[in-house]
Design a protein around this motif. Structure first.
Motif: not given
Length: 269
Positions: A32, A169, A174
Motif C-alpha cells: 500500500t 493503492r 490510502l
C-alpha cells in the motif's frame, strides 16, 4: 473511479521488472506504499503531499455540523481552507457556503494539475468542467457521510472523487484518500487528466461519430482505459449506458455555469 482499470499498477510493476531485471525487490508484491516509480511511468510526477493529522486544537474548535464558526455574521467570514473542509458536512442550513468552498477547492486543484501537466489552454476549461461534473456524479461534492466516515462504495471507491483504493493503492496514500478531501480531490483530478490526455485526446475521441472528450474521459474514469469509447455504445451494457448518460446530463448543466445550484439538488428533498 477506475475500478475496471486493466492497465493496473501490478501490470505496470511487471513491466518495470522486465525493464530492471536485476532488482531484488518483488515488483508484484502487494503493497500500500506509494510507488514513485509507478507514478513516473504513468506521468503523474512526484507523490502528492500526504496530509498531516489534525491537532487536538483543530478537533476541539471545529464542530461537525455548526458552520457558524466559519460563516458567521462577521464581515471577516470567508471560505474555509481546504483542510477545514474535512470538518464539514453539507448541512442544509449552510449548503451554499459548503458548496462554494468545495467549488473553490476543485477550481484550485484543477488549475494546478492543468498547469503542472502542461495541458493546452484550449482544453483547460473543458478539464475543469470534467472535474466539477465527475465530483458531482461520484459523491455530490462530499468526502464524508458523517464525521470520520468517508463516502465509500462496495467496490472500494472512496471519497469526493470515489478513487478506487485497490486499483490505485500504489499511486496514492490510502489514508490520504480516506481522510482528506483535498488529497482525494487531487488524486481524482490527476486520474481524470490522465484519461483525458492519454486516452480521450490521444485516441481522437472528439473526431469519432458521436464522440466527445468529456464523455470519453469519464467513461474511462469509471470503467478503465478499455471503456474510453463506451459512451458511444462500444461494449456498453444498459447499466453503463445509464451511468454515461447521467454524466452527460450533469456535464451540460456544468457547462452552462450552474454547478453549485445543480449540486444542491442532491440534498433537496
Amino acid at each position: 473511479g477506475g475500478a475496471g482499470l486493466n492497465l493496473t499498477p501490478d501490470a505496470l510493476k511487471g513491466m518495470a521488472k522486465l525493464i530492471a531485471p536485476s532488482s531484488t525487490a518483488d515488483p508484484l508484491a502487494y503493497s500500500t506504499n506509494v510507488d514513485s516509480g509507478l507514478r513516473s511511468l504513468l506521468g503523474f510526477g512526484a507523490p502528492l503531499p500526504i496530509p498531516g493529522r489534525q491537532s487536538r486544537l483543530d478537533q476541539r474548535f471545529l464542530p461537525e455540523r455548526d458552520f457558524s464558526f466559519w460563516f458567521g455574521r462577521s464581515a471577516l467570514a470567508a471560505e474555509p481552507a481546504a483542510s477545514n473542509l474535512n470538518q464539514m458536512l453539507p448541512d442544509p442550513k449552510d449548503l451554499q457556503q459548503y458548496l462554494t468552498a468545495v467549488r473553490s477547492l476543485l477550481v484550485e486543484l484543477s488549475d494546478k494539475i492543468a498547469i503542472k501537466s502542461k495541458l493546452s489552454d484550449e482544453h483547460k476549461p473543458l478539464y475543469r468542467q470534467i472535474v466539477f461534473t465527475a465530483a458531482w456524479q461520484e459523491s455530490c461534492w462530499r468526502q464524508w457521510i458523517k464525521k470520520g466516515t468517508p463516502v465509500t462504495s462496495t467496490t472500494g471507491d472512496v471519497g469526493l472523487m470515489q478513487v478506487n483504493r485497490n486499483t490505485w493503492r500504489s499511486v496514492y496514500d490510502l489514508k490520504g484518500l480516506n481522510g482528506d478531501i483535498q488529497y482525494n480531490g487531487n488524486a481524482g483530478g490527476e486520474i481524470l487528466l490522465y484519461y483525458l490526455t492519454k486516452h480521450a485526446i490521444r485516441k481522437n475521441e472528439d473526431k469519432q461519430a458521436g464522440g466527445n472528450l468529456a464523455r470519453a474521459t469519464y467513461s474511462a474514469y469509471n470503467g478503465g482505459p478499455s471503456a474510453v469509447g463506451r459512451y458511444r455504445g462500444v461494449r456498453q451494457s444498459p447499466v453503463w449506458k445509464k451511468v454515461d448518460e447521467a454524466f452527460w446530463e450533469k456535464f451540460q448543466v456544468v457547462s452552462a455555469g450552474n454547478e453549485i445550484i445543480a449540486v444542491k439538488s442532491c440534498y433537496e428533498k
